[in-house]
Design a protein around this motif. Structure first.
Motif, PDB file in Angstrom:
ATOM      1  N   ARG A  31       0.819  -1.211   0.000  1.00  0.00           N
ATOM      2  CA  ARG A  31       0.000   0.000   0.000  1.00  0.00           C
ATOM      3  C   ARG A  31       0.851   1.259   0.000  1.00  0.00           C
ATOM      4  N   ASN A  32       2.122   1.134   0.383  1.00  0.00           N
ATOM      5  CA  ASN A  32       3.011   2.291   0.462  1.00  0.00           C
ATOM      6  C   ASN A  32       4.401   1.871  -0.009  1.00  0.00           C
ATOM      7  N   HIS A  35       7.410   1.453   2.304  1.00  0.00           N
ATOM      8  CA  HIS A  35       7.483   0.293   3.198  1.00  0.00           C
ATOM      9  C   HIS A  35       8.302  -0.844   2.591  1.00  0.00           C
ATOM     10  N   VAL A  48       2.355  -0.418  -6.120  1.00  0.00           N
ATOM     11  CA  VAL A  48       1.490   0.154  -5.087  1.00  0.00           C
ATOM     12  C   VAL A  48       0.052  -0.261  -5.376  1.00  0.00           C
TER      13      VAL A  48
END
Length: 205
Positions: A31-32, A35, A48
């Protein structure tokens, strides 16, 4: 090409590391993007997206031969829960894999069943059933509780209050397994087509 969802988490990080060390082409869904920096993957190997977003999964699955679902939805912000991630998100991921003809390795948990009192176990089981009925090649891996997670919980709660939090009465035996051992099993399953159509459980002593 192998797509790993949950590839930036505890298990996913170990698995991605093992695969890339062998020279396997790996793509990570996160999602990021920040990360995934610790994975040291080329930018084009980090996508993403979100298992709750079907459109992002279609893009992530392009050119993929096998999908590993290591995402989990413990209750969190922005609508993250076992129902939205472990059930519905996996439903989406399975359908995206089917659309490109990819096999699926689904991370579940020991005790997954329709009537388990724990919501996470019920949602994992629902994903298992959807996967088995999907028509794609599949393997389900059911680990017990990760040793590393429970040690982290004890350390975190102990640092805050001086009293580590122990669930239950403190005298119930719990079967722990290292995430390192689980990652090794998943790596083996990825390359072993004889495991397709199997549910494999892994635990410790």
């Amino acid at each position: 090409m192998i797509l790993v969802t949950g590839g930036t988490g505890r298990l996913g990080t170990l698995l991605v590391g093992r695969l890339t060390k062998r020279g396997v082409d790996v793509r990570v869904l996160t999602r990021n993007a920040s990360h995934a920096e610790h994975l040291r993957l080329p930018p084009n190997r980090v996508v993403v997206g979100d298992v709750r977003d079907r459109a992002s999964l279609a893009e992530a699955c392009k050119g993929v031969d096998l999908v590993v679902s290591a995402a989990h939805g413990f209750v969190g912000p922005r609508g993250i829960s076992p129902a939205t991630v472990d059930r519905d998100g996996n439903f989406n991921l399975i359908e995206a894999a089917r659309a490109v003809g990819a096999a699926v390795v689904l991370m579940s948990m020991v005790g997954a069943s329709h009537d388990n009192p724990m919501e996470l176990a019920r949602m994992k089981f629902a994903a298992e059933e959807h996967l088995k009925a999907s028509g794609v090649e599949w393997t389900v891996v059911r680990p017990t509780a990760f040793t590393e997670l429970w040690v982290e919980l004890l350390e975190t709660t102990g640092a805050k209050s001086g009293r580590p939090l122990v669930f239950g009465q403190g005298n119930n035996p719990i079967n722990f397994v290292s995430a390192i051992d689980v990652a090794a099993l998943v790596e083996k399953v990825i390359g072993d087509t004889s495991s397709r159509g199997s549910i494999l459980e892994i635990g410790g002593p």
